[in-house]
Write a protein that holds these residues in place. Structure first.
Motif, PDB file in Angstrom:
ATOM      1  N   GLN A 253       0.793  -1.223   0.000  1.00  0.00           N
ATOM      2  CA  GLN A 253       0.000   0.000   0.000  1.00  0.00           C
ATOM      3  C   GLN A 253       0.832   1.283   0.000  1.00  0.00           C
ATOM      4  O   GLN A 253       0.292   2.370   0.208  1.00  0.00           O
TER       5      GLN A 253
ATOM      6  N   THR B  23      -0.530   3.890  -2.322  1.00  0.00           N
ATOM      7  CA  THR B  23      -1.754   4.490  -1.791  1.00  0.00           C
ATOM      8  C   THR B  23      -1.423   5.547  -0.746  1.00  0.00           C
ATOM      9  O   THR B  23      -1.981   6.647  -0.760  1.00  0.00           O
TER      10      THR B  23
ATOM     11  N   PHE C  34       0.021   8.598  -2.397  1.00  0.00           N
ATOM     12  CA  PHE C  34      -1.063   9.347  -3.044  1.00  0.00           C
ATOM     13  C   PHE C  34      -1.829  10.179  -2.010  1.00  0.00           C
ATOM     14  O   PHE C  34      -2.106  11.361  -2.232  1.00  0.00           O
ATOM     15  N   LEU C  35      -2.172   9.564  -0.896  1.00  0.00           N
ATOM     16  CA  LEU C  35      -2.896  10.296   0.147  1.00  0.00           C
ATOM     17  C   LEU C  35      -2.073  11.469   0.661  1.00  0.00           C
ATOM     18  O   LEU C  35      -2.589  12.578   0.838  1.00  0.00           O
TER      19      LEU C  35
END
Length: 142
Positions: free
Chosen positions: A111, A114, A117-118
């Motif tokens: 992850q 992810t 990106f966050l």
């Protein structure tokens, strides 16, 4: 690739076991853990250098509420990104002793994109502003 070539040349029977892709016999696992330790060490040194450079650069900027907010955001992003990239590999050293840590290691590693990106898109005010602007333009066209 060079690490695998050297490791396989030194101990060709070191690859493949019933539990892991590397045999734990005669410390062959260090053909993987050694480079990981080096990379983590280099990353820690680079992290400290980046913090020093950030402190120097930000101290030369104008002071005020916007400046303080910028400093906090840059330090926060630097710390979080270091944790995102480094923590799973630190946990990786202990996966042999705990299946739960093994699962956490795999989840965190899978992850990373992810989380980045966050951190850099969802938590970035400029990106959110552009996204809202784009959404408004799209809804006004319809």
């Amino acid at each position: 690739m060079a690490v695998v070539a050297v490791s396989a040349g030194i101990m060709p029977d070191g690859y493949g076991s019933d539990r892991c892709w590397l045999n734990y016999d005669r410390g062959f696992i260090w053909s993987f853990l050694g480079p990981v330790c080096c990379i983590l060490g280099i990353n820690a040194v680079l992290f400290i250098i980046i913090l020093i450079l950030l402190r120097t650069a930000l101290s030369q900027m104008q002071h005020g509420p916007a400046h303080d907010k910028l400093i906090k955001m840059v330090v926060f992003k630097t710390l979080v990104q270091s944790v995102i990239v480094g923590l799973p590999w630190i946990l990786g050293f202990f996966t042999r002793s705990s299946q739960a840590l093994d699962v956490v290691f795999h989840v965190l590693n899978s992850q990373q994109g992810t989380f980045i990106f966050l951190l850099h898109c969802v938590l970035n005010e400029e990106v959110r502003k552009q996204f809202r602007s784009c959404c408004r333009r799209m809804t006004n066209k319809e």
